[in-house]
Enzyme design. Sequence first.
Site, PDB file in Angstrom:
ATOM      1  N   SER A  13       0.826  -1.218   0.000  1.00  0.00           N
ATOM      2  CA  SER A  13       0.000   0.000   0.000  1.00  0.00           C
ATOM      3  C   SER A  13       0.861   1.270   0.000  1.00  0.00           C
ATOM      4  O   SER A  13       0.466   2.287  -0.574  1.00  0.00           O
ATOM      5  CB  SER A  13      -0.983   0.001   1.177  1.00  0.00           C
ATOM      6  OG  SER A  13      -0.321   0.182   2.397  1.00  0.00           O
ATOM      7  N   ARG A  91      13.264  -7.373   5.464  1.00  0.00           N
ATOM      8  CA  ARG A  91      14.620  -7.874   5.716  1.00  0.00           C
ATOM      9  C   ARG A  91      15.531  -6.750   6.155  1.00  0.00           C
ATOM     10  O   ARG A  91      15.308  -5.589   5.801  1.00  0.00           O
ATOM     11  CB  ARG A  91      15.205  -8.508   4.456  1.00  0.00           C
ATOM     12  CG  ARG A  91      14.529  -9.803   4.117  1.00  0.00           C
ATOM     13  CD  ARG A  91      15.080 -10.407   2.852  1.00  0.00           C
ATOM     14  NE  ARG A  91      14.304 -11.582   2.514  1.00  0.00           N
ATOM     15  CZ  ARG A  91      14.540 -12.794   3.006  1.00  0.00           C
ATOM     16  NH1 ARG A  91      15.536 -12.996   3.844  1.00  0.00           N
ATOM     17  NH2 ARG A  91      13.774 -13.809   2.656  1.00  0.00           N
ATOM     18  N   HIS A 109       8.377   3.219   9.009  1.00  0.00           N
ATOM     19  CA  HIS A 109       8.115   2.342  10.160  1.00  0.00           C
ATOM     20  C   HIS A 109       6.876   2.838  10.905  1.00  0.00           C
ATOM     21  O   HIS A 109       6.756   4.041  11.160  1.00  0.00           O
ATOM     22  CB  HIS A 109       9.325   2.320  11.108  1.00  0.00           C
ATOM     23  CG  HIS A 109       9.124   1.397  12.262  1.00  0.00           C
ATOM     24  ND1 HIS A 109       9.175   0.022  12.122  1.00  0.00           N
ATOM     25  CD2 HIS A 109       8.833   1.623  13.565  1.00  0.00           C
ATOM     26  CE1 HIS A 109       8.927  -0.539  13.298  1.00  0.00           C
ATOM     27  NE2 HIS A 109       8.712   0.407  14.190  1.00  0.00           N
ATOM     28  N   VAL A 144      18.384  -1.251  13.484  1.00  0.00           N
ATOM     29  CA  VAL A 144      17.064  -1.640  12.963  1.00  0.00           C
ATOM     30  C   VAL A 144      16.032  -0.621  13.416  1.00  0.00           C
ATOM     31  O   VAL A 144      15.850  -0.404  14.616  1.00  0.00           O
ATOM     32  CB  VAL A 144      16.671  -3.055  13.447  1.00  0.00           C
ATOM     33  CG1 VAL A 144      15.290  -3.431  12.938  1.00  0.00           C
ATOM     34  CG2 VAL A 144      17.692  -4.065  12.965  1.00  0.00           C
TER      35      VAL A 144
HETATM   36  C1  GRF Z   1       3.699  -0.652   6.857  1.00  0.00           C
HETATM   37  O1  GRF Z   1       2.980  -0.537   8.053  1.00  0.00           O
HETATM   38  C2  GRF Z   1       5.096  -0.139   7.027  1.00  0.00           C
HETATM   39  O2  GRF Z   1       5.200   0.915   7.932  1.00  0.00           O
HETATM   40  C3  GRF Z   1       5.811  -1.349   7.574  1.00  0.00           C
HETATM   41  O3  GRF Z   1       5.249  -2.428   6.898  1.00  0.00           O
HETATM   42  C4  GRF Z   1       3.939  -2.098   6.453  1.00  0.00           C
HETATM   43  C5  GRF Z   1       3.915  -2.283   4.977  1.00  0.00           C
HETATM   44  O4  GRF Z   1       2.631  -2.074   4.437  1.00  0.00           O
HETATM   45  N1  GRF Z   1       7.236  -1.215   7.428  1.00  0.00           N
HETATM   46  P1  GRF Z   1       2.436  -2.001   2.871  1.00  0.00           P
HETATM   47  O5  GRF Z   1       3.072  -3.265   2.298  1.00  0.00           O
HETATM   48  O6  GRF Z   1       3.114  -0.771   2.363  1.00  0.00           O
HETATM   49  O7  GRF Z   1       0.961  -1.967   2.662  1.00  0.00           O
END
Ligand code: GRF
Length: 216
Positions: A13, A91, A109, A144
């Site tokens: 997304s 990863r 994040h 991380v």
């Molecule tokens: C999001 O919440 C992002 O912050 C985290 O993983 C999720 C990925 O969601 N790192 P998408 O694949 O972009 O929908």
Amino acid sequence: MLKIGVLVSGRGSNLQALIDNIERGTLQASIELVVSDNPKAYAIERCKKHGVRCEVIRRKEYPTKEDFEEAIARSLQSKGVELVVLAGFMRILSKRFLSYFPERVINIHPSLIPAFQGLHAQKQAVDFGAKFSGCTVHIVDESVDAGPIIIQAVVPVLPEDDEDSLSERILKFEHRILPQSVQWFAEGRVKVQGRRVLIAGAKYGELPVNPALEKF
Ligand code: GRF
């Protein structure tokens, strides 16, 4: 036009938010390549739908993590990628990979780092009883979910929240701060000074409080 590469592992997304902003003309970047380490990622369907070049590079096809990362780096470099965006890429990248794109790998994040790093950040925030959480775009370094912060968006945590409802509230802001960050790179406004990142000409200083302050 800033040439970007996007690394994904799942739903995509945030990738979609980048695609939408590019198609709308609000983001002066071009997605030269999407790399998914997961052949089943829904992000791949999004690429097909929007004519975005996508490669699946699987860890298990390479003898070592180093070889796997080299393959990703080579693909990105062969497309002239200037900024690498981790958008739900599950990863941890090595120092060596990062050295190919110095200060030019960013990650989104779903917490206000350094709180709630790692997996299930939204559940961690709910379980901890935090009154605010949010999301962060940061420059990736060897730590991380702890590199220099570009932008954070704060959302309130409500008494009735669970992991899903908080994730949904945070996600709406992820879809805004990630394209915004990429646009700042495209405009050459991102200055990294050690741990501190400054956005030239940006407005700083909004103040959230939750629960709301009352007169007393
Ligand atoms: C999001 O919440 C992002 O912050 C985290 O993983 C999720 C990925 O969601 N790192 P998408 O694949 O972009 O929908």
